[in-house]
Design a protein around this motif. Structure first.
Motif, PDB file in Angstrom:
ATOM      1  N   GLN A  54       0.811  -1.218   0.000  1.00  0.00           N
ATOM      2  CA  GLN A  54       0.000   0.000   0.000  1.00  0.00           C
ATOM      3  C   GLN A  54       0.850   1.276   0.000  1.00  0.00           C
ATOM      4  N   PHE A  55       2.044   1.170   0.609  1.00  0.00           N
ATOM      5  CA  PHE A  55       2.859   2.369   0.803  1.00  0.00           C
ATOM      6  C   PHE A  55       4.319   2.048   0.495  1.00  0.00           C
ATOM      7  N   PRO A  56       5.169   3.065   0.315  1.00  0.00           N
ATOM      8  CA  PRO A  56       6.573   2.775   0.060  1.00  0.00           C
ATOM      9  C   PRO A  56       7.221   2.102   1.284  1.00  0.00           C
ATOM     10  N   ALA A 122      -6.739  -2.234  -2.909  1.00  0.00           N
ATOM     11  CA  ALA A 122      -7.259  -1.095  -2.142  1.00  0.00           C
ATOM     12  C   ALA A 122      -6.238  -0.647  -1.109  1.00  0.00           C
ATOM     13  N   LEU A 123      -6.349   0.592  -0.697  1.00  0.00           N
ATOM     14  CA  LEU A 123      -5.532   1.124   0.403  1.00  0.00           C
ATOM     15  C   LEU A 123      -6.411   1.302   1.626  1.00  0.00           C
ATOM     16  N   ARG A 124      -5.855   1.038   2.785  1.00  0.00           N
ATOM     17  CA  ARG A 124      -6.613   1.229   4.028  1.00  0.00           C
ATOM     18  C   ARG A 124      -6.813   2.723   4.295  1.00  0.00           C
ATOM     19  N   TRP A 125      -7.701   3.027   5.244  1.00  0.00           N
ATOM     20  CA  TRP A 125      -7.848   4.406   5.702  1.00  0.00           C
ATOM     21  C   TRP A 125      -6.524   4.857   6.310  1.00  0.00           C
ATOM     22  N   HIS A 126      -6.063   6.019   5.894  1.00  0.00           N
ATOM     23  CA  HIS A 126      -4.779   6.488   6.416  1.00  0.00           C
ATOM     24  C   HIS A 126      -4.658   7.996   6.252  1.00  0.00           C
ATOM     25  N   ARG A 127      -3.659   8.528   6.934  1.00  0.00           N
ATOM     26  CA  ARG A 127      -3.135   9.867   6.671  1.00  0.00           C
ATOM     27  C   ARG A 127      -1.734   9.598   6.150  1.00  0.00           C
ATOM     28  N   ASP A 128      -1.278  10.330   5.113  1.00  0.00           N
ATOM     29  CA  ASP A 128      -0.029   9.924   4.463  1.00  0.00           C
ATOM     30  C   ASP A 128       1.187   9.948   5.390  1.00  0.00           C
ATOM     31  N   ASP A 129       1.211  10.874   6.341  1.00  0.00           N
ATOM     32  CA  ASP A 129       2.420  10.993   7.157  1.00  0.00           C
ATOM     33  C   ASP A 129       2.133  10.950   8.669  1.00  0.00           C
ATOM     34  N   TRP A 152      -2.178  16.513  -5.233  1.00  0.00           N
ATOM     35  CA  TRP A 152      -3.363  16.511  -6.089  1.00  0.00           C
ATOM     36  C   TRP A 152      -3.430  15.276  -6.983  1.00  0.00           C
ATOM     37  N   ASN A 153      -4.662  14.958  -7.394  1.00  0.00           N
ATOM     38  CA  ASN A 153      -4.947  13.922  -8.385  1.00  0.00           C
ATOM     39  C   ASN A 153      -5.614  14.614  -9.555  1.00  0.00           C
ATOM     40  N   THR A 154      -5.094  14.440 -10.749  1.00  0.00           N
ATOM     41  CA  THR A 154      -5.739  14.979 -11.952  1.00  0.00           C
ATOM     42  C   THR A 154      -6.099  13.802 -12.845  1.00  0.00           C
ATOM     43  N   CYS A 216      -8.832   6.843   1.827  1.00  0.00           N
ATOM     44  CA  CYS A 216      -8.479   5.492   1.382  1.00  0.00           C
ATOM     45  C   CYS A 216      -8.844   5.411  -0.100  1.00  0.00           C
ATOM     46  N   ALA A 217      -8.567   4.271  -0.728  1.00  0.00           N
ATOM     47  CA  ALA A 217      -8.852   4.179  -2.163  1.00  0.00           C
ATOM     48  C   ALA A 217      -9.086   2.728  -2.551  1.00  0.00           C
ATOM     49  N   THR A 218      -9.894   2.534  -3.567  1.00  0.00           N
ATOM     50  CA  THR A 218     -10.139   1.179  -4.089  1.00  0.00           C
ATOM     51  C   THR A 218      -9.836   1.185  -5.581  1.00  0.00           C
ATOM     52  N   ARG A 224     -10.594   1.589 -16.271  1.00  0.00           N
ATOM     53  CA  ARG A 224      -9.365   2.261 -16.684  1.00  0.00           C
ATOM     54  C   ARG A 224      -9.068   3.466 -15.792  1.00  0.00           C
ATOM     55  N   ARG A 225      -7.861   3.510 -15.284  1.00  0.00           N
ATOM     56  CA  ARG A 225      -7.453   4.667 -14.497  1.00  0.00           C
ATOM     57  C   ARG A 225      -6.103   5.163 -15.005  1.00  0.00           C
ATOM     58  N   ALA A 226      -6.007   6.429 -15.260  1.00  0.00           N
ATOM     59  CA  ALA A 226      -4.718   7.087 -15.502  1.00  0.00           C
ATOM     60  C   ALA A 226      -4.873   8.467 -14.875  1.00  0.00           C
ATOM     61  N   LEU A 228      -2.976  11.548 -12.821  1.00  0.00           N
ATOM     62  CA  LEU A 228      -1.713  12.193 -12.473  1.00  0.00           C
ATOM     63  C   LEU A 228      -1.754  12.506 -10.979  1.00  0.00           C
ATOM     64  N   HIS A 229      -0.705  12.152 -10.263  1.00  0.00           N
ATOM     65  CA  HIS A 229      -0.710  12.218  -8.802  1.00  0.00           C
ATOM     66  C   HIS A 229       0.590  12.899  -8.379  1.00  0.00           C
ATOM     67  N   ALA A 230       0.467  14.078  -7.798  1.00  0.00           N
ATOM     68  CA  ALA A 230       1.679  14.866  -7.579  1.00  0.00           C
ATOM     69  C   ALA A 230       1.593  15.667  -6.285  1.00  0.00           C
TER      70      ALA A 230
HETATM   71  O1  LIG Z   1      -5.173   6.318  -5.284  1.00  0.00           O
HETATM   72  C1  LIG Z   1      -5.347   7.414  -4.755  1.00  0.00           C
HETATM   73  O2  LIG Z   1      -6.027   8.300  -5.284  1.00  0.00           O
HETATM   74  C2  LIG Z   1      -4.759   7.717  -3.403  1.00  0.00           C
HETATM   75  C3  LIG Z   1      -3.394   7.163  -3.191  1.00  0.00           C
HETATM   76  C4  LIG Z   1      -2.930   7.351  -1.785  1.00  0.00           C
HETATM   77  O3  LIG Z   1      -3.676   7.672  -0.912  1.00  0.00           O
HETATM   78  C5  LIG Z   1      -1.520   7.153  -1.432  1.00  0.00           C
HETATM   79  O4  LIG Z   1      -0.724   6.776  -2.286  1.00  0.00           O
HETATM   80  O5  LIG Z   1      -1.169   7.385  -0.257  1.00  0.00           O
END
Ligand SMILES: O=C(O)CCC(=O)C(=O)O
Ligand SMILES: [Fe+2]
Length: 289
Positions: A54-56, A122-129, A152-154, A216-218, A224-226, A228-230
């Protein structure tokens, strides 16, 4: 004066903005995304988000991918990504949300979120940091200092992957919200989180969000998803964003080849990231897999 955009972002923890991809850039971005997605799925591009992580650090265990990392990397040879990242409409929104000048902007992450091919994920509910194990007090403290960056997500195509809890960027989780976000596994039903909404972006729309909002995200392999995440930072935040950003492995951004591909105006933005990188020690990782 605080812009309407900033007021909404501050109050809700997110704001949706249309129209940040110009008609000229759109076909180029689509084509570049197709190419980097193909390289990633073939296994030729090693910097990716793997299904199961889910995360690095994302590792290399699973051949299926839910993201392409480092799209501005010179080895991908796609200059449209840095052109768009530094484009004036986008930089204008960044300045407005960060309430800073161009001289304060710090270049950061630029990745691409894609649908996995063979598995739903899917990603669990979280705060990134902020760890889900944080106490209420620790959470309150961490949220107070999180003003020096935007994420942002575009969406290039309609995207309904992201769920957020509006206003949770300011408040520690309630007991009930905690009970929905204290494990490592993604939720079976994200809509059962109190206060949660599912965000749908239309093609070309961007959502700017505080990356410490509860989210969180599923990911469906059938849609199809593309997207941009920055992220972009404000240099006045010092090292506050170092772990969140540098955990993704940005040493390649120090190379002359990357710098040479940026225009004169954007290079100082990169220099601010490199200065943060040079002064940061071992950063570790924000969250556990
Ligand atoms: O897929 C997403 O839009 C969110 C991704 C995310 O929350 C993350 O990488 O920490
Ligand atoms: Fe996240």
């Amino acid at each position: 004066m605080v812009s309407e955009l900033k007021a909404t972002y501050e109050e809700q923890g997110y704001v949706v903005v249309p129209g940040l991809i110009s008609d000229e850039d759109r076909p180029e971005l689509e084509a570049a995304c197709d190419r980097v997605i193909t390289l990633t799925r073939k296994g030729t591009w090693p910097h990716r988000r793997t299904v199961g992580k889910q995360f690095p650090p994302y590792g290399d265990d699973n051949p299926d991918s839910w993201g392409v990392q480092h799209v501005m990397h010179p080895e991908l040879g796609e200059p449209i990504f840095s052109k768009w990242y530094t484009s004036q409409p986008l930089v204008g929104v960044a300045k407005s949300l960060l309430e800073c000048h161009e001289e304060d902007l710090q270049m950061e992450l630029f990745n691409l979120l894609i649908n996995p091919e063979g598995h739903n994920f899917a990603l669990r509910w979280h705060r990134d940091d902020v760890s889900e194990k944080a106490t209420e007090e620790e959470e309150r403290e961490a949220l107070q200092h999180w003003h020096y960056g935007i994420q942002w997500n575009t969406a290039l195509y309609q995207d309904s992957c992201l769920y957020i809890v509006p206003k949770s960027h300011k408040n520690p989780r309630t007991e009930e919200q905690r009970s929905h976000s204290n494990g490592m596994a993604p939720p079976n039903d994200p809509s059962s989180m109190p206060g949660a909404i599912r965000l749908t972006l239309q093609p070309g729309e961007s959502v700017f969000y505080n990356s410490n909002i509860l989210h969180c995200a599923t990911y469906s392999s059938a849609e199809r998803r593309a997207t941009l995440h920055a992220t972009m930072g404000d240099v006045r935040g010092g090292s506050s964003r170092a772990r969140n950003i540098l955990q993704h492995g940005l040493d390649w951004m120090k190379e002359d080849k990357f710098r040479a591909g940026l225009d004169e105006k954007s290079r100082p933005m990169l220099d601010r990231l490199i200065a943060m990188r040079n002064s940061a020690g071992e950063v570790g990782f924000s969250l556990e897999n």
